[in-house]
Write a protein that holds these residues in place. Structure first.
Motif, PDB file in Angstrom:
ATOM      1  N   ASP A  75       0.838  -1.206   0.000  1.00  0.00           N
ATOM      2  CA  ASP A  75       0.000   0.000   0.000  1.00  0.00           C
ATOM      3  C   ASP A  75       0.872   1.254   0.000  1.00  0.00           C
ATOM      4  O   ASP A  75       0.595   2.221  -0.722  1.00  0.00           O
ATOM      5  CB  ASP A  75      -0.922   0.009   1.221  1.00  0.00           C
ATOM      6  CG  ASP A  75      -1.969  -1.091   1.182  1.00  0.00           C
ATOM      7  OD1 ASP A  75      -2.161  -1.681   0.094  1.00  0.00           O
ATOM      8  OD2 ASP A  75      -2.565  -1.367   2.231  1.00  0.00           O
ATOM      9  N   ARG A  76       1.903   1.240   0.830  1.00  0.00           N
ATOM     10  CA  ARG A  76       2.808   2.387   0.922  1.00  0.00           C
ATOM     11  C   ARG A  76       3.489   2.648  -0.419  1.00  0.00           C
ATOM     12  O   ARG A  76       3.604   3.798  -0.862  1.00  0.00           O
ATOM     13  CB  ARG A  76       3.845   2.132   2.016  1.00  0.00           C
ATOM     14  CG  ARG A  76       4.862   3.238   2.182  1.00  0.00           C
ATOM     15  CD  ARG A  76       5.842   2.950   3.302  1.00  0.00           C
ATOM     16  NE  ARG A  76       6.693   1.786   3.009  1.00  0.00           N
ATOM     17  CZ  ARG A  76       7.738   1.447   3.753  1.00  0.00           C
ATOM     18  NH1 ARG A  76       8.036   2.139   4.854  1.00  0.00           N
ATOM     19  NH2 ARG A  76       8.484   0.399   3.436  1.00  0.00           N
ATOM     20  N   ILE A 128      11.307   7.932   3.494  1.00  0.00           N
ATOM     21  CA  ILE A 128       9.947   8.478   3.387  1.00  0.00           C
ATOM     22  C   ILE A 128       9.651   9.384   4.575  1.00  0.00           C
ATOM     23  O   ILE A 128       9.038  10.450   4.424  1.00  0.00           O
ATOM     24  CB  ILE A 128       8.913   7.337   3.284  1.00  0.00           C
ATOM     25  CG1 ILE A 128       9.037   6.627   1.938  1.00  0.00           C
ATOM     26  CG2 ILE A 128       7.490   7.874   3.471  1.00  0.00           C
ATOM     27  CD1 ILE A 128       8.122   5.435   1.766  1.00  0.00           C
ATOM     28  N   ARG A 129      10.078   8.964   5.764  1.00  0.00           N
ATOM     29  CA  ARG A 129       9.851   9.809   6.947  1.00  0.00           C
ATOM     30  C   ARG A 129      10.504  11.177   6.781  1.00  0.00           C
ATOM     31  O   ARG A 129       9.902  12.220   7.075  1.00  0.00           O
ATOM     32  CB  ARG A 129      10.386   9.112   8.200  1.00  0.00           C
ATOM     33  CG  ARG A 129      10.139   9.921   9.474  1.00  0.00           C
ATOM     34  CD  ARG A 129      10.558   9.171  10.723  1.00  0.00           C
ATOM     35  NE  ARG A 129      11.978   8.898  10.738  1.00  0.00           N
ATOM     36  CZ  ARG A 129      12.519   7.692  10.578  1.00  0.00           C
ATOM     37  NH1 ARG A 129      11.725   6.643  10.368  1.00  0.00           N
ATOM     38  NH2 ARG A 129      13.823   7.522  10.618  1.00  0.00           N
ATOM     39  N   ASN A 130      11.739  11.199   6.282  1.00  0.00           N
ATOM     40  CA  ASN A 130      12.420  12.478   6.087  1.00  0.00           C
ATOM     41  C   ASN A 130      11.783  13.303   4.976  1.00  0.00           C
ATOM     42  O   ASN A 130      11.709  14.539   5.067  1.00  0.00           O
ATOM     43  CB  ASN A 130      13.902  12.228   5.764  1.00  0.00           C
ATOM     44  CG  ASN A 130      14.686  11.811   6.994  1.00  0.00           C
ATOM     45  OD1 ASN A 130      14.683  12.495   8.005  1.00  0.00           O
ATOM     46  ND2 ASN A 130      15.366  10.677   6.921  1.00  0.00           N
ATOM     47  N   LEU A 131      11.316  12.630   3.939  1.00  0.00           N
ATOM     48  CA  LEU A 131      10.612  13.339   2.869  1.00  0.00           C
ATOM     49  C   LEU A 131       9.358  14.009   3.404  1.00  0.00           C
ATOM     50  O   LEU A 131       9.095  15.193   3.106  1.00  0.00           O
ATOM     51  CB  LEU A 131      10.252  12.353   1.751  1.00  0.00           C
ATOM     52  CG  LEU A 131       9.327  12.905   0.652  1.00  0.00           C
ATOM     53  CD1 LEU A 131      10.002  14.026  -0.113  1.00  0.00           C
ATOM     54  CD2 LEU A 131       8.898  11.776  -0.297  1.00  0.00           C
ATOM     55  N   LEU A 147      -1.608  21.569  -5.894  1.00  0.00           N
ATOM     56  CA  LEU A 147      -1.782  20.325  -6.653  1.00  0.00           C
ATOM     57  C   LEU A 147      -2.734  19.348  -5.974  1.00  0.00           C
ATOM     58  O   LEU A 147      -2.860  18.199  -6.415  1.00  0.00           O
ATOM     59  CB  LEU A 147      -0.418  19.658  -6.860  1.00  0.00           C
ATOM     60  CG  LEU A 147       0.634  20.485  -7.608  1.00  0.00           C
ATOM     61  CD1 LEU A 147       1.903  19.669  -7.817  1.00  0.00           C
ATOM     62  CD2 LEU A 147       0.101  20.966  -8.957  1.00  0.00           C
ATOM     63  N   HIS A 148      -3.382  19.793  -4.874  1.00  0.00           N
ATOM     64  CA  HIS A 148      -4.350  18.964  -4.143  1.00  0.00           C
ATOM     65  C   HIS A 148      -3.720  17.642  -3.672  1.00  0.00           C
ATOM     66  O   HIS A 148      -4.309  16.567  -3.803  1.00  0.00           O
ATOM     67  CB  HIS A 148      -5.575  18.661  -5.030  1.00  0.00           C
ATOM     68  CG  HIS A 148      -6.216  19.880  -5.604  1.00  0.00           C
ATOM     69  ND1 HIS A 148      -6.989  20.733  -4.851  1.00  0.00           N
ATOM     70  CD2 HIS A 148      -6.190  20.395  -6.869  1.00  0.00           C
ATOM     71  CE1 HIS A 148      -7.418  21.736  -5.613  1.00  0.00           C
ATOM     72  NE2 HIS A 148      -6.942  21.557  -6.839  1.00  0.00           N
ATOM     73  N   LEU A 149      -2.543  17.760  -3.089  1.00  0.00           N
ATOM     74  CA  LEU A 149      -1.799  16.568  -2.668  1.00  0.00           C
ATOM     75  C   LEU A 149      -1.726  16.394  -1.156  1.00  0.00           C
ATOM     76  O   LEU A 149      -1.068  15.457  -0.688  1.00  0.00           O
ATOM     77  CB  LEU A 149      -0.366  16.613  -3.234  1.00  0.00           C
ATOM     78  CG  LEU A 149      -0.238  16.380  -4.741  1.00  0.00           C
ATOM     79  CD1 LEU A 149       1.193  16.621  -5.200  1.00  0.00           C
ATOM     80  CD2 LEU A 149      -0.671  14.968  -5.107  1.00  0.00           C
ATOM     81  N   GLU A 150      -2.392  17.271  -0.395  1.00  0.00           N
ATOM     82  CA  GLU A 150      -2.284  17.161   1.066  1.00  0.00           C
ATOM     83  C   GLU A 150      -2.781  15.804   1.580  1.00  0.00           C
ATOM     84  O   GLU A 150      -2.132  15.166   2.416  1.00  0.00           O
ATOM     85  CB  GLU A 150      -3.077  18.278   1.773  1.00  0.00           C
ATOM     86  CG  GLU A 150      -2.659  19.679   1.403  1.00  0.00           C
ATOM     87  CD  GLU A 150      -3.597  20.286   0.370  1.00  0.00           C
ATOM     88  OE1 GLU A 150      -3.890  21.482   0.480  1.00  0.00           O
ATOM     89  OE2 GLU A 150      -4.058  19.538  -0.526  1.00  0.00           O
ATOM     90  N   ALA A 151      -3.938  15.374   1.095  1.00  0.00           N
ATOM     91  CA  ALA A 151      -4.523  14.120   1.580  1.00  0.00           C
ATOM     92  C   ALA A 151      -3.639  12.932   1.209  1.00  0.00           C
ATOM     93  O   ALA A 151      -3.446  12.013   2.018  1.00  0.00           O
ATOM     94  CB  ALA A 151      -5.922  13.935   1.007  1.00  0.00           C
ATOM     95  N   LEU A 156       0.330   8.745   2.813  1.00  0.00           N
ATOM     96  CA  LEU A 156       1.685   8.189   2.759  1.00  0.00           C
ATOM     97  C   LEU A 156       2.319   8.185   4.142  1.00  0.00           C
ATOM     98  O   LEU A 156       2.950   7.192   4.550  1.00  0.00           O
ATOM     99  CB  LEU A 156       2.546   8.993   1.788  1.00  0.00           C
ATOM    100  CG  LEU A 156       4.011   8.561   1.656  1.00  0.00           C
ATOM    101  CD1 LEU A 156       4.116   7.125   1.158  1.00  0.00           C
ATOM    102  CD2 LEU A 156       4.765   9.518   0.719  1.00  0.00           C
ATOM    103  N   GLU A 157       2.133   9.254   4.884  1.00  0.00           N
ATOM    104  CA  GLU A 157       2.677   9.324   6.243  1.00  0.00           C
ATOM    105  C   GLU A 157       2.061   8.244   7.130  1.00  0.00           C
ATOM    106  O   GLU A 157       2.765   7.566   7.888  1.00  0.00           O
ATOM    107  CB  GLU A 157       2.417  10.706   6.843  1.00  0.00           C
ATOM    108  CG  GLU A 157       2.992  10.863   8.244  1.00  0.00           C
ATOM    109  CD  GLU A 157       2.700  12.226   8.847  1.00  0.00           C
ATOM    110  OE1 GLU A 157       3.463  12.664   9.716  1.00  0.00           O
ATOM    111  OE2 GLU A 157       1.681  12.841   8.456  1.00  0.00           O
ATOM    112  N   ASP A 158       0.749   8.078   7.042  1.00  0.00           N
ATOM    113  CA  ASP A 158       0.069   7.075   7.863  1.00  0.00           C
ATOM    114  C   ASP A 158       0.573   5.665   7.537  1.00  0.00           C
ATOM    115  O   ASP A 158       0.827   4.863   8.444  1.00  0.00           O
ATOM    116  CB  ASP A 158      -1.444   7.142   7.641  1.00  0.00           C
ATOM    117  CG  ASP A 158      -2.066   8.382   8.254  1.00  0.00           C
ATOM    118  OD1 ASP A 158      -1.405   9.013   9.099  1.00  0.00           O
ATOM    119  OD2 ASP A 158      -3.212   8.733   7.860  1.00  0.00           O
TER     120      ASP A 158
END
Length: 287
Positions: A75-76, A128-131, A147-151, A156-158
């Motif tokens: 999933d990640r 990924i954590r640092n990104l 770009l409507h990428l917040e969600a 990705l963080e979750d």
């Protein structure tokens, strides 16, 4: 007079230790005690001890969490690929200048970490954590919004946090297993291994039989190979200490003294070598 090379077997990870003992078991399997009752008993005890260590090792590597971990990792990977592909698509779109400018800003941050879904999973988690931390800076927020990428970033963080949590949970489970049955199995087989080596050294010393000498010299080649592995690991750790502080070698609970040295025994038995099939024969008869 030949002697086996001695080294600290507690430095071996569980995986290396099992493989080392497997190779020794294979070496013994090519050796025929031929009526030498003491050696037959050693061989049998070692074989049983290896089977137990291997069983415990397999148990330690298994976990009910593994399928879930693999699914979360998939999933990640999917979420990250979607995020990166959207950014790249906008970055290559010169028709919408504002969106392209935001995408280029985001892509410059993504490119810093060179994240690859085929990387080692712990390394991928760290990158990924640092990104995510960089993308959450205030200066990046307008570009994510544009770009409507917040969600998608939060997803990705979750996924990354969930993956790291499950890995830690599985490591804790395995650690408890290693402290118990696997650790004891290692102690047991190390003791038998050391006693068997002492016996063969004594046999070589008192009989001067070439078969013992050849066995010792041949096995020392394998020992030296593993010593070199450990030396390289130590060098890499020392040379890259800042990059390895968080690496778990699966061996941190196994540094207790594993004494298993047997007594040296006088051996009068003769040893001959079967030149037809290459099998070393330990002949228990006196000649």
């Amino acid at each position: 007079m030949s002697e086996f090379t001695k080294f600290d077997k507690t430095r071996l990870t569980n995986a290396l230790h099992v493989e080392f003992m497997f190779l020794f078991k294979e070496k013994l399997s090519a050796t025929d005690p031929a009526g030498n009752e003491e050696l037959e008993n050693f061989f049998s005890a070692f074989s049983e001890a290896y089977d137990e260590e291997n069983r415990c090792y397999k148990v330690s590597q298994g976990s009910d969490l593994t399928p879930t971990i693999n699914q979360i990792d998939d999933d990640r990977d999917h979420v990250y690929s979607c995020f990166r592909n959207i950014v790249n698509a906008w970055a290559n779109n010169s028709v919408h200048a504002e969106e392209q400018a935001s995408a280029l800003k985001l892509r410059s941050v993504i490119n810093l970490y060179k994240i690859d879904n085929n990387q080692q999973k712990d390394e991928q988690t760290s990158r990924i954590r640092n990104l995510i931390e960089d993308l959450q800076n205030a200066e990046m927020q307008p570009h994510l919004t544009k770009l409507h990428l917040e969600a998608l970033m939060l997803t990705l963080e979750d996924k990354n946090l969930e993956f790291a949590s499950l890995i830690e949970q599985r490591n804790t489970e395995n650690g408890l297993k290693q402290k118990g049955a696997l650790r004891q199995a290692r102690l047991n087989i190390d003791a038998i291994y050391d006693e068997l080596l002492d016996y063969m050294e004594a046999a070589e010393r008192f009989t001067h039989a070439v078969a013992y000498t050849n066995f010792i010299d041949s096995w020392n080649n394998t020992i030296n190979y593993y010593v070199n592995i450990l030396d390289r690991k130590s060098y890499n750790y020392s040379d890259n200490n800042d990059d390895n502080n968080n690496q778990d070698d699966n061996n941190e609970d196994e540094t207790d003294d594993q004494n298993g040295n047997g007594g040296t025994t006088s051996v009068d038995n003769q040893i001959v070598t079967d030149l037809d099939n290459g099998t070393v024969v330990f002949d228990g008869s006196n000649q």
